[in-house]
Scaffold this motif. Structure first.
Motif, PDB file in Angstrom:
ATOM      1  N   ASP A  35       0.734  -1.345   0.288  1.00  0.00           N
ATOM      2  CA  ASP A  35       0.132  -0.430   0.218  1.00  0.00           C
ATOM      3  C   ASP A  35       0.496   0.923  -0.071  1.00  0.00           C
ATOM      4  OD1 ASP A  35      -2.183  -1.844   0.288  1.00  0.00           O
ATOM      5  OD2 ASP A  35      -2.418  -1.304   2.061  1.00  0.00           O
ATOM      6  N   HIS A  36       2.160   1.636   0.648  1.00  0.00           N
ATOM      7  CA  HIS A  36       2.311   2.159   0.819  1.00  0.00           C
ATOM      8  C   HIS A  36       4.725   2.217   0.655  1.00  0.00           C
ATOM      9  CE1 HIS A  36      -0.810   4.578   1.724  1.00  0.00           C
ATOM     10  NE2 HIS A  36      -0.994   3.612   2.764  1.00  0.00           N
ATOM     11  N   PRO A  37       4.654   1.682  -0.573  1.00  0.00           N
ATOM     12  CA  PRO A  37       6.546   1.290  -0.578  1.00  0.00           C
ATOM     13  C   PRO A  37       7.121   2.673  -0.080  1.00  0.00           C
ATOM     14  CG  PRO A  37       5.434   1.150  -3.364  1.00  0.00           C
ATOM     15  CD  PRO A  37       4.359   1.690  -2.097  1.00  0.00           C
ATOM     16  N   TRP A  38       7.245   3.519  -0.339  1.00  0.00           N
ATOM     17  CA  TRP A  38       7.842   4.573  -0.342  1.00  0.00           C
ATOM     18  C   TRP A  38       7.617   5.166   0.993  1.00  0.00           C
ATOM     19  CZ3 TRP A  38      11.000   6.707  -3.369  1.00  0.00           C
ATOM     20  CH2 TRP A  38      10.877   6.280  -4.707  1.00  0.00           C
ATOM     21  N   LEU A  39       6.878   4.475   2.380  1.00  0.00           N
ATOM     22  CA  LEU A  39       6.689   4.837   3.441  1.00  0.00           C
ATOM     23  C   LEU A  39       7.952   3.630   4.087  1.00  0.00           C
ATOM     24  CD1 LEU A  39       6.088   6.374   6.240  1.00  0.00           C
ATOM     25  CD2 LEU A  39       4.202   4.904   6.323  1.00  0.00           C
ATOM     26  N   LEU A  40       7.680   2.747   3.530  1.00  0.00           N
ATOM     27  CA  LEU A  40       8.242   1.433   3.970  1.00  0.00           C
ATOM     28  C   LEU A  40       9.547   1.754   3.832  1.00  0.00           C
ATOM     29  CD1 LEU A  40       8.794  -1.144   5.409  1.00  0.00           C
ATOM     30  CD2 LEU A  40       8.014  -1.891   3.092  1.00  0.00           C
ATOM     31  N   SER A  41      10.454   2.513   2.344  1.00  0.00           N
ATOM     32  CA  SER A  41      11.206   2.711   2.269  1.00  0.00           C
ATOM     33  C   SER A  41      12.080   3.543   2.760  1.00  0.00           C
ATOM     34  CB  SER A  41      11.873   2.714   0.948  1.00  0.00           C
ATOM     35  OG  SER A  41      10.912   2.016   0.069  1.00  0.00           O
ATOM     36  N   VAL A  42      11.428   4.799   3.604  1.00  0.00           N
ATOM     37  CA  VAL A  42      11.896   5.783   3.958  1.00  0.00           C
ATOM     38  C   VAL A  42      11.928   5.335   5.604  1.00  0.00           C
ATOM     39  CG1 VAL A  42      11.156   8.259   5.034  1.00  0.00           C
ATOM     40  CG2 VAL A  42      11.090   7.791   2.935  1.00  0.00           C
ATOM     41  N   ALA A  43      11.289   4.157   6.341  1.00  0.00           N
ATOM     42  CA  ALA A  43      11.508   3.777   7.922  1.00  0.00           C
ATOM     43  C   ALA A  43      12.798   2.709   7.455  1.00  0.00           C
ATOM     44  CB  ALA A  43       9.592   3.127   8.072  1.00  0.00           C
ATOM     45  N   ALA A  44      12.383   1.536   6.939  1.00  0.00           N
ATOM     46  CA  ALA A  44      13.608   1.048   6.804  1.00  0.00           C
ATOM     47  C   ALA A  44      15.285   2.031   6.243  1.00  0.00           C
ATOM     48  CB  ALA A  44      13.389   0.632   5.589  1.00  0.00           C
ATOM     49  N   ALA A  45      14.989   2.969   6.063  1.00  0.00           N
ATOM     50  CA  ALA A  45      16.312   4.548   5.859  1.00  0.00           C
ATOM     51  C   ALA A  45      16.742   4.207   6.626  1.00  0.00           C
ATOM     52  CB  ALA A  45      16.288   4.719   4.746  1.00  0.00           C
ATOM     53  N   ALA A  46      15.961   5.134   7.764  1.00  0.00           N
ATOM     54  CA  ALA A  46      15.883   6.009   8.799  1.00  0.00           C
ATOM     55  C   ALA A  46      16.037   4.409   9.998  1.00  0.00           C
ATOM     56  CB  ALA A  46      14.231   6.226   9.300  1.00  0.00           C
ATOM     57  N   VAL A  47      15.595   4.139   9.953  1.00  0.00           N
ATOM     58  CA  VAL A  47      16.223   2.729  11.198  1.00  0.00           C
ATOM     59  C   VAL A  47      17.806   2.347  11.057  1.00  0.00           C
ATOM     60  CG1 VAL A  47      15.686   0.164  12.170  1.00  0.00           C
ATOM     61  CG2 VAL A  47      14.093   1.928  11.624  1.00  0.00           C
ATOM     62  N   LEU A  48      18.366   2.108   9.590  1.00  0.00           N
ATOM     63  CA  LEU A  48      19.535   2.484   9.484  1.00  0.00           C
ATOM     64  C   LEU A  48      20.099   3.074   9.433  1.00  0.00           C
ATOM     65  CD1 LEU A  48      19.038  -0.174   5.654  1.00  0.00           C
ATOM     66  CD2 LEU A  48      19.367  -1.261   8.064  1.00  0.00           C
ATOM     67  N   ALA A  49      19.964   4.064   8.886  1.00  0.00           N
ATOM     68  CA  ALA A  49      20.708   5.045   9.490  1.00  0.00           C
ATOM     69  C   ALA A  49      20.373   5.277  10.742  1.00  0.00           C
ATOM     70  CB  ALA A  49      20.133   6.258   8.819  1.00  0.00           C
ATOM     71  N   VAL A  50      19.837   4.932  12.349  1.00  0.00           N
ATOM     72  CA  VAL A  50      19.716   4.832  13.403  1.00  0.00           C
ATOM     73  C   VAL A  50      21.168   3.424  13.930  1.00  0.00           C
ATOM     74  CG1 VAL A  50      18.489   4.142  15.839  1.00  0.00           C
ATOM     75  CG2 VAL A  50      17.664   5.893  13.682  1.00  0.00           C
ATOM     76  N   ALA A  51      21.104   3.093  12.917  1.00  0.00           N
ATOM     77  CA  ALA A  51      21.451   1.467  13.647  1.00  0.00           C
ATOM     78  C   ALA A  51      23.055   1.926  12.959  1.00  0.00           C
ATOM     79  CB  ALA A  51      21.682   0.669  13.027  1.00  0.00           C
ATOM     80  N   TRP A  52      23.774   3.086  11.956  1.00  0.00           N
ATOM     81  CA  TRP A  52      24.810   2.613  11.363  1.00  0.00           C
ATOM     82  C   TRP A  52      25.497   3.986  12.242  1.00  0.00           C
ATOM     83  CZ3 TRP A  52      26.512   7.822  10.616  1.00  0.00           C
ATOM     84  CH2 TRP A  52      28.129   8.394   9.786  1.00  0.00           C
ATOM     85  N   LEU A  53      24.692   4.534  13.113  1.00  0.00           N
ATOM     86  CA  LEU A  53      24.651   6.282  13.566  1.00  0.00           C
ATOM     87  C   LEU A  53      25.197   5.391  15.467  1.00  0.00           C
ATOM     88  CD1 LEU A  53      25.192   9.338  14.628  1.00  0.00           C
ATOM     89  CD2 LEU A  53      22.813   9.206  15.158  1.00  0.00           C
ATOM     90  N   VAL A  54      24.750   4.543  16.047  1.00  0.00           N
ATOM     91  CA  VAL A  54      24.636   3.003  16.696  1.00  0.00           C
ATOM     92  C   VAL A  54      26.478   2.858  16.945  1.00  0.00           C
ATOM     93  CG1 VAL A  54      24.135   1.344  18.164  1.00  0.00           C
ATOM     94  CG2 VAL A  54      22.372   3.429  18.169  1.00  0.00           C
ATOM     95  N   VAL A  55      26.252   2.586  16.212  1.00  0.00           N
ATOM     96  CA  VAL A  55      27.560   1.388  15.265  1.00  0.00           C
ATOM     97  C   VAL A  55      29.015   2.219  15.231  1.00  0.00           C
ATOM     98  CG1 VAL A  55      28.546   0.065  14.094  1.00  0.00           C
ATOM     99  CG2 VAL A  55      26.229  -0.236  14.819  1.00  0.00           C
ATOM    100  N   ALA A  56      28.564   3.632  14.734  1.00  0.00           N
ATOM    101  CA  ALA A  56      29.934   4.421  14.805  1.00  0.00           C
ATOM    102  C   ALA A  56      30.051   5.787  15.457  1.00  0.00           C
ATOM    103  CB  ALA A  56      29.010   5.331  13.979  1.00  0.00           C
ATOM    104  N   LEU A  57      28.853   5.971  16.557  1.00  0.00           N
ATOM    105  CA  LEU A  57      29.391   6.791  18.162  1.00  0.00           C
ATOM    106  C   LEU A  57      30.127   5.488  18.630  1.00  0.00           C
ATOM    107  CD1 LEU A  57      26.087   8.605  18.310  1.00  0.00           C
ATOM    108  CD2 LEU A  57      28.444   9.525  17.581  1.00  0.00           C
ATOM    109  N   ALA A  58      29.528   4.485  19.341  1.00  0.00           N
ATOM    110  CA  ALA A  58      30.211   3.042  19.761  1.00  0.00           C
ATOM    111  C   ALA A  58      31.026   3.251  19.718  1.00  0.00           C
ATOM    112  CB  ALA A  58      29.258   2.156  19.480  1.00  0.00           C
ATOM    113  N   GLY A  59      31.706   3.291  18.792  1.00  0.00           N
ATOM    114  CA  GLY A  59      33.306   2.764  17.870  1.00  0.00           C
ATOM    115  C   GLY A  59      34.522   4.699  18.064  1.00  0.00           C
TER     116      GLY A  59
END
Length: 164
Positions: free
Chosen positions: A123-147
């Motif tokens: 129904d909303h593939p763009w919304l799912l894509s944006v949500a997935a990208a946001a979660v990946l960005a948060v995960a990247w930020l966590v890993v980057a800051l942890a290092g």
């Protein structure tokens, strides 16, 4: 889609990404592993606890996924306590098992067309894509800051020399 499902899906997706990062990287037990692991544990607890409020498949009752959530609550806690007590083999076994359970729950959630994630993808593939990208960005930020190296003041207050 309710706010509980949004929180659950976000926490579960973050758990999938951060769990994969911690399982794949070497060395284990360093500062980055511990910090990423702490965020992973919080995300896992959030995903598990919110899952009990979701009754999409079986309104008014629980499904096999809720049983997996209850089991994961136990394995996650045992693995976390084992890490705190320095029992690394127990920690490793229980948290790897918790991650495998998360992957199984993810597969169970996305293969049923009536569930929220497949419906959102249709129904909303763009919304799912944006949500997935946001979660990946948060995960990247966590890993980057942890290092990042820990910055300490040149002189800590507790170590400051007071002239006599």
């Amino acid at each position: 889609m309710t706010m509980v499902i949004v929180i659950h899906a976000t926490a579960a997706t973050l758990s999938l990404v951060l769990g994969a990062v911690n399982l794949a990287r070497r060395p284990k037990g360093d500062r980055r592993h511990r910090l990423v692991g702490r965020v992973w544990v919080v995300a896992m607890y959030l995903a598990v606890l919110t899952s009990f409020a979701i009754r999409e498949v079986n309104p008014g009752g629980f499904s096999w996924l809720h049983g997996l959530s209850a089991f994961t609550l136990v394995t996650l806690t045992v693995g976390w306590v084992a890490a705190l007590r320095g029992r690394i083999e127990t920690h490793r076994g229980f948290l790897r098992g918790s991650y495998v359970g998360t992957v199984a729950a993810f597969v169970g959630a996305v293969v049923v067309p009536q569930r929220a994630v497949p419906r959102l993808a249709v129904d909303h593939p763009w919304l799912l894509s944006v949500a997935a990208a946001a979660v990946l960005a948060v995960a990247w930020l966590v890993v980057a800051l942890a290092g990042r190296p820990v910055r300490r003041r040149d002189v800590l207050i507790s170590e400051a020399r007071v002239p006599r």
